[in-house]
Design a protein around this motif. Structure first.
Motif, PDB file in Angstrom:
ATOM      1  N   UNK A  63       0.830  -1.212   0.000  1.00 28.92           N
ATOM      2  CA  UNK A  63       0.000   0.000   0.000  1.00 28.92           C
ATOM      3  C   UNK A  63       0.866   1.264   0.000  1.00 28.92           C
ATOM      4  N   UNK A  64       1.868   1.290   0.898  1.00 22.10           N
ATOM      5  CA  UNK A  64       2.680   2.500   1.102  1.00 22.10           C
ATOM      6  C   UNK A  64       3.955   2.535   0.269  1.00 22.10           C
ATOM      7  N   UNK A  65       4.446   1.371  -0.137  1.00 20.67           N
ATOM      8  CA  UNK A  65       5.692   1.314  -0.878  1.00 20.67           C
ATOM      9  C   UNK A  65       6.930   1.442  -0.014  1.00 20.67           C
ATOM     10  N   UNK A  66       6.752   1.399   1.276  1.00 18.25           N
ATOM     11  CA  UNK A  66       7.885   1.510   2.196  1.00 18.25           C
ATOM     12  C   UNK A  66       7.518   0.856   3.519  1.00 18.25           C
ATOM     13  N   UNK A  67       8.553   0.621   4.322  1.00 14.87           N
ATOM     14  CA  UNK A  67       8.321   0.115   5.672  1.00 14.87           C
ATOM     15  C   UNK A  67       9.416   0.642   6.588  1.00 14.87           C
ATOM     16  N   UNK A  68       9.133   0.628   7.861  1.00 14.36           N
ATOM     17  CA  UNK A  68      10.098   1.034   8.874  1.00 14.36           C
ATOM     18  C   UNK A  68      10.393  -0.179   9.731  1.00 14.36           C
ATOM     19  N   UNK A  69      11.701  -0.495   9.858  1.00 13.47           N
ATOM     20  CA  UNK A  69      12.042  -1.649  10.683  1.00 13.47           C
ATOM     21  C   UNK A  69      11.925  -1.275  12.162  1.00 13.47           C
ATOM     22  N   UNK A  70      12.149  -2.226  13.026  1.00 13.69           N
ATOM     23  CA  UNK A  70      11.919  -1.996  14.450  1.00 13.69           C
ATOM     24  C   UNK A  70      13.032  -1.193  15.116  1.00 13.69           C
ATOM     25  N   UNK A  71      14.055  -0.816  14.338  1.00 11.60           N
ATOM     26  CA  UNK A  71      15.071   0.094  14.875  1.00 11.60           C
ATOM     27  C   UNK A  71      14.854   1.506  14.370  1.00 11.60           C
ATOM     28  N   UNK A  72      13.796   1.711  13.589  1.00 11.36           N
ATOM     29  CA  UNK A  72      13.441   3.047  13.107  1.00 11.36           C
ATOM     30  C   UNK A  72      13.970   3.402  11.733  1.00 11.36           C
ATOM     31  N   UNK A  73      14.657   2.479  11.064  1.00 14.77           N
ATOM     32  CA  UNK A  73      15.160   2.740   9.712  1.00 14.77           C
ATOM     33  C   UNK A  73      14.033   2.554   8.699  1.00 14.77           C
ATOM     34  N   UNK A  74      13.904   3.522   7.799  1.00 14.88           N
ATOM     35  CA  UNK A  74      12.856   3.439   6.779  1.00 14.88           C
ATOM     36  C   UNK A  74      13.443   2.918   5.477  1.00 14.88           C
ATOM     37  N   UNK A  75      12.721   2.028   4.824  1.00 14.99           N
ATOM     38  CA  UNK A  75      13.128   1.433   3.556  1.00 14.99           C
ATOM     39  C   UNK A  75      12.066   1.752   2.516  1.00 14.99           C
ATOM     40  N   UNK A  76      12.476   2.489   1.477  1.00 13.30           N
ATOM     41  CA  UNK A  76      11.575   2.828   0.393  1.00 13.30           C
ATOM     42  C   UNK A  76      11.777   1.798  -0.713  1.00 13.30           C
ATOM     43  N   UNK A  77      10.732   1.089  -1.065  1.00 15.54           N
ATOM     44  CA  UNK A  77      10.846   0.034  -2.069  1.00 15.54           C
ATOM     45  C   UNK A  77      10.333   0.474  -3.436  1.00 15.54           C
ATOM     46  N   UNK A  78      10.290   1.767  -3.653  1.00 14.32           N
ATOM     47  CA  UNK A  78       9.921   2.281  -4.961  1.00 14.32           C
ATOM     48  C   UNK A  78      10.933   1.767  -5.984  1.00 14.32           C
ATOM     49  N   UNK A  79      10.465   1.164  -7.052  1.00 11.42           N
ATOM     50  CA  UNK A  79      11.350   0.607  -8.073  1.00 11.42           C
ATOM     51  C   UNK A  79      11.670  -0.859  -7.856  1.00 11.42           C
ATOM     52  N   UNK A  80      11.209  -1.437  -6.763  1.00 11.83           N
ATOM     53  CA  UNK A  80      11.439  -2.857  -6.497  1.00 11.83           C
ATOM     54  C   UNK A  80      10.328  -3.689  -7.116  1.00 11.83           C
ATOM     55  N   UNK A  81      10.655  -4.901  -7.438  1.00 14.35           N
ATOM     56  CA  UNK A  81       9.669  -5.894  -7.853  1.00 14.35           C
ATOM     57  C   UNK A  81       9.632  -6.937  -6.744  1.00 14.35           C
ATOM     58  N   UNK A  82       8.439  -7.203  -6.243  1.00 13.04           N
ATOM     59  CA  UNK A  82       8.280  -8.218  -5.206  1.00 13.04           C
ATOM     60  C   UNK A  82       7.490  -9.371  -5.808  1.00 13.04           C
ATOM     61  N   UNK A  83       8.077 -10.554  -5.746  1.00 13.58           N
ATOM     62  CA  UNK A  83       7.435 -11.757  -6.285  1.00 13.58           C
ATOM     63  C   UNK A  83       7.096 -12.667  -5.112  1.00 13.58           C
ATOM     64  N   UNK A  84       5.838 -13.034  -5.020  1.00 14.55           N
ATOM     65  CA  UNK A  84       5.380 -13.970  -4.001  1.00 14.55           C
ATOM     66  C   UNK A  84       5.094 -15.294  -4.690  1.00 14.55           C
ATOM     67  N   UNK A  85       5.669 -16.376  -4.182  1.00 10.88           N
ATOM     68  CA  UNK A  85       5.335 -17.690  -4.726  1.00 10.88           C
ATOM     69  C   UNK A  85       4.510 -18.445  -3.702  1.00 10.88           C
ATOM     70  N   UNK A  86       3.714 -19.350  -4.192  1.00  6.61           N
ATOM     71  CA  UNK A  86       2.875 -20.159  -3.324  1.00  6.61           C
ATOM     72  C   UNK A  86       2.577 -21.483  -4.003  1.00  6.61           C
ATOM     73  N   UNK A  87       2.271 -22.467  -3.221  1.00  2.87           N
ATOM     74  CA  UNK A  87       1.849 -23.762  -3.755  1.00  2.87           C
ATOM     75  C   UNK A  87       0.333 -23.873  -3.782  1.00  2.87           C
TER      76      UNK A  87
END
Length: 177
Positions: A56-80
């Motif tokens: 939804x947001x395109x980013x996340x903040x880890x539990x140490x407070x660092x923000x990661x912007x995943x704009x431009x990333x491709x995320x592939x989810x696999x499942x059986x």
């Protein structure tokens, strides 16, 4: 919460928090812009919610407070999961965030036979390259395959194990002759 901590890191003050999480470490230490999440159906609700927010947001903040912007990333989810049951397992709000869904058909018998032929020939090449004894042939390995089992299964990993079993059986038979 344990699975989520493994993914994005433990809160500050917890043992191991300085190591970060698997996802945040991979993003920080890799130039790749592709993230593969394998066997996503095994995730729990916390992980589903995390990826819902991430997509939804395109980013996340880890539990140490660092923000990661995943704009431009491709995320592939696999499942059986199958085309018939994936909607029962994965939450609808999360599914609505997926851009593309692709379903793979089970291989037919001739596709499995082509895989078997290629795999046996590859194994024979490696075997002969190492000058291993006894000498074995494609035909002898093929004769030791459990074809009835191969007809019933679609998983290439299982088919590969059947091929390796036939190879081992063939080597044992040739040693005993």
């Amino acid at each position: 919460q344990g699975a989520l901590n493994s993914l994005i890191g433990s809160p500050l003050g917890f043992i191991g928090s300085e190591r970060g999480g698997e996802l945040s470490n991979k993003i920080r230490n890799s130039d790749s812009k592709v993230i593969l999440i394998d066997e996503f159906e095994k995730a729990d609700t916390d992980i589903f919610n995390f990826f819902y927010e991430l997509l939804e947001d395109g980013k996340f903040t880890d539990l140490t407070g660092n923000e990661y912007n995943l704009n431009g990333y491709i995320i592939i989810f696999t499942t059986n999961l199958s085309k018939e049951n994936y909607k029962e397992i994965l939450p609808p709000p999360l599914l609505s965030r997926f851009t593309l869904k692709s379903f793979f058909e089970s291989p037919n018998y001739s596709e499995k036979q082509a895989f078997i032929e290629k795999r046996i020939n590859n194994l024979l090449y490696l075997y002969k390259k190492e000058k291993l004894q006894p000498e074995i042939t494609y035909e002898k390995i093929k004769n030791n395959l459990d074809n009835e089992k191969i007809k019933k299964i679609s998983d290439y990993r299982v088919i590969n194990r059947i091929i390796l079993s036939a190879l081992t059986k063939t080597i044992d038979e040739e040693k005993n002759e």
